[in-house]
Structure formats: structure tokens, C-alpha cells
Scaffold this active site. Structure first.
Site, PDB file in Angstrom:
ATOM      1  N   LYS A  50       0.969  -1.202  -0.169  1.00  0.00           N
ATOM      2  CA  LYS A  50       0.100  -0.034   0.056  1.00  0.00           C
ATOM      3  C   LYS A  50       1.171   1.322   0.023  1.00  0.00           C
ATOM      4  O   LYS A  50       0.452   2.185  -0.615  1.00  0.00           O
ATOM      5  CB  LYS A  50      -1.161  -0.024   1.183  1.00  0.00           C
ATOM      6  CG  LYS A  50      -2.115  -0.941   1.043  1.00  0.00           C
ATOM      7  CD  LYS A  50      -2.942  -1.209   2.231  1.00  0.00           C
ATOM      8  CE  LYS A  50      -3.799  -2.549   2.023  1.00  0.00           C
ATOM      9  NZ  LYS A  50      -4.355  -3.101   3.231  1.00  0.00           N
ATOM     10  N   GLN A  94      -5.721  -2.255   9.302  1.00  0.00           N
ATOM     11  CA  GLN A  94      -5.537  -3.501   8.700  1.00  0.00           C
ATOM     12  C   GLN A  94      -6.077  -4.568   9.263  1.00  0.00           C
ATOM     13  O   GLN A  94      -5.851  -4.828  10.624  1.00  0.00           O
ATOM     14  CB  GLN A  94      -3.931  -4.053   8.236  1.00  0.00           C
ATOM     15  CG  GLN A  94      -3.713  -5.126   7.619  1.00  0.00           C
ATOM     16  CD  GLN A  94      -4.082  -5.068   6.107  1.00  0.00           C
ATOM     17  OE1 GLN A  94      -4.093  -4.139   5.578  1.00  0.00           O
ATOM     18  NE2 GLN A  94      -4.665  -6.156   5.653  1.00  0.00           N
ATOM     19  N   ASP A 117     -11.850   1.680   3.120  1.00  0.00           N
ATOM     20  CA  ASP A 117     -12.193   0.379   3.013  1.00  0.00           C
ATOM     21  C   ASP A 117     -13.535  -0.051   2.919  1.00  0.00           C
ATOM     22  O   ASP A 117     -14.048  -1.084   2.251  1.00  0.00           O
ATOM     23  CB  ASP A 117     -11.647  -0.345   4.193  1.00  0.00           C
ATOM     24  CG  ASP A 117     -10.587  -0.999   4.441  1.00  0.00           C
ATOM     25  OD1 ASP A 117     -10.200  -1.664   3.122  1.00  0.00           O
ATOM     26  OD2 ASP A 117      -9.733  -1.262   5.255  1.00  0.00           O
TER      27      ASP A 117
END
Ligand code: GUN
Length: 281
Positions: A50, A94, A117
Site C-alpha cells: 500500500k 489492517q 475500506d
């Protein structure tokens, strides 16, 4: 192999190039904060990728690698701080979080306008009623692949294997909004093989190597493999027995080089969307 290979790597590169072009026109660089708690090796790899994606797209990025002993209170305090930062447009925690941390509470604490997300219940609700601001990254990436290859889910039978909040459920929702007839299969589905074999578009997101065999693929079906498993030899592979499925499929995604790069590209696209939103554009 009869099937056309869906090249996720190439399409992701194209999407990221478009994101970079648009990001350059903004008054302020899009900013992404990634929080990693604990030392899950797979998560470590994702977080590093990322960072690289952010560099490629001309974004500002920050990474927080917190120890596994981090408390819920500490994590929530960091999220609150990032929610208040004007230079941070997207916040990604995460998953999975280490045992002892309450994932639901953490996701709920993220400002929905920074929820790149698309995991916050507000954004999940927006997705469900068909007015999403952000696209859930993996399912959104799959839809981009279908579009690129001229595959229209309208009127097709779409079978989704797996019902996770990250992939299965939002995937079904996007296919439904694209007018597909959607069937969801999961661990309690007794006739998964038969249902899979009836699919025009088959999406597997279970995480079980060798799950999708040739008898589960209809002649001419589109086969999308979302899974990222390791086989006994430690090699990265999906749910689909690729070689045998490719003989019957019309289109198929490889693992690696299929859905994975698309998920990452969609995260960049969402961060750009958030940055535009925050800059009143
Ligand atoms: N873990 C596995 N996939 C994802 C994802 O798309 N986002 C986050 N935050 N964690 C994940």
C-alpha cells in the site's frame, strides 16, 4: 486453455495511472494512513504494497506499526487523532486485528468520510441502498474487471462462494445492483457444487485451495478467484483449480496477478474520492 485471462495487474496499473493524473490536479495531495497492529506476516506484505501504491499515485502516506499488545483505548485514540487531521483523507486499519481487540468498535470509530475500506456500517448501508460514496475495494475491483472485459452481469446468474463482510456480502450487493441474479453459497450450503456449476459468473472468496474443481464450472462461465492461499509448497494460489477450470471457462482470473492488484488500485481510487470530498471537489 480456452479461457481469456483477465489481467488484473495491467488493469490495476491503468487505474493507478488515472488516479495519479487526477491527484496531480488537486490543491492538496490525497493522504492515507494505514494502521497495522501486531506482526501478521501477510498483513505486513499488504501494508508495504500500500505504501508503494501511494507513492505511485502521488499520495502522502503514513504507516503506524503498533505492537500486538496495543490496547483498544490506544487504538481508538489514534483513530480519533487521524479523524481530526486535515491532511489525512483515508484511514485503513489492517484486518484481522490481534485477539483481544474489538474490530467492530474500531471500524465504527473511523469517520465514514475517511472510511476508504468501505467497512463502516454507514457506508455498508449506503452500498446496500445503492448510493455508495466508496466502493468496497475487492468487490469493486472485480466489477472493474468485468466492465473492462465487456462482461455485463445483467440477467446473468452470479454465484458467490463465501459470505464475509469484506468480500462475499458486498460482492453480492454490487452484482445485484448490476442486475445479476445472485446466489450466495457458504459453509452450510448443501448443494454448493450444483449451484456453482449453474453460474454464468462464478466468484470464489472462501480461502480454500482446490475448492473449485472443473465440475463446478459451467462451459463458458466467467471465473473470478478472490482467494489468496498458500499451497503445500508455499506457493500463492486461489480457490480455483486453475488449469482444469480454464479449459471450460470463457474468462478467468489468475492468482497472483488477478483480483489482488485490483483491490489495491481500488483503495487508491477511494482515497482520491475522499480527498476530493474533503477539498469540496
Ligand atoms: N484484510 C484483508 N483484506 C483487507 C482489506 O481489504 N482491508 C483491510 N483493512 N484489511 C484487510
Amino acid at each position: 486453455m480456452a479461457a481469456t485471462l483477465i489481467d488484473g495487474k495491467a488493469l490495476a496499473a491503468k487505474l493507478k495511472q488515472n488516479v495519479l493524473t487526477e491527484a496531480k490536479t488537486l490543491p492538496r495531495k490525497p493522504g492515507l494512513a494505514v494502521i497495522l497492529v501486531g506482526d501478521n506476516p501477510a498483513s505486513r506484505v499488504y501494508v508495504t504494497s500500500k505504501r508503494k501504491d501511494c507513492e505511485e499515485c502521488g499520495f502522502y502516506s503514513e504507516e503506524y506499526a503498533l505492537p500486538a499488545e496495543t490496547t483498544q483505548k490506544e487504538l481508538l485514540a489514534l483513530v480519533a487523532e487521524l479523524n481530526g487531521r486535515a491532511d489525512i483523507d483515508g484511514i485503513l486499519v489492517q484486518l484481522p486485528l490481534p485477539k483481544g481487540l474489538d474490530e467492530k468498535e474500531v471500524l465504527l470509530a473511523i469517520d465514514p468520510a475517511k472510511d476508504v475500506d468501505c467497512f463502516h456500517p454507514y457506508n455498508v448501508g449506503q452500498l446496500t441502498i445503492g448510493t455508495p460514496v466508496f466502493q468496497p475495494c475487492t468487490p469493486g475491483g472485480v466489477m472493474e474487471m468485468l466492465k473492462e472485459y465487456g462482461i455485463d452481469p445483467a440477467g446473468k446468474r452470479c454465484v458467490v462462494l463465501g459470505r464475509s463482510n469484506i468480500v462475499g456480502k458486498p460482492m453480492a450487493m454490487l452484482l445485484l445492483h448490476a442486475h445479476g441474479t445472485v446466489v450466495m453459497c457458504h459453509s452450510k450450503t448443501p448443494d454448493m457444487k450444483e449451484l456453482a456449476a449453474s453460474a454464468d459468473i462464478l466468484v470464489s472468496a472462501v480461502g480454500k485451495t482446490g475448492l473449485v474443481t472443473a465440475d463446478m464450472v459451467k462451459e463458458g462461465a466467467v471465473v473470478i478467484d478472490v482467494a489468496m492461499n498458500r499451497n503445500d509448497a508455499g506457493k500463492l494460489c486461489g480457490d480455483v483449480c486453475f488449469e482444469e477450470a480454464a479449459v471450460k471457462a470463457s474468462y478467468i482470473t489468475p492468482v497472483p496477478g488477478g483480483v489482488g492488484p485490483m483491490t489495491r488500485a481500488m483503495l487508491m481510487k477511494n482515497t482520491l474520492t475522499a480527498a476530493k470530498l474533503h477539498q469540496g471537489l
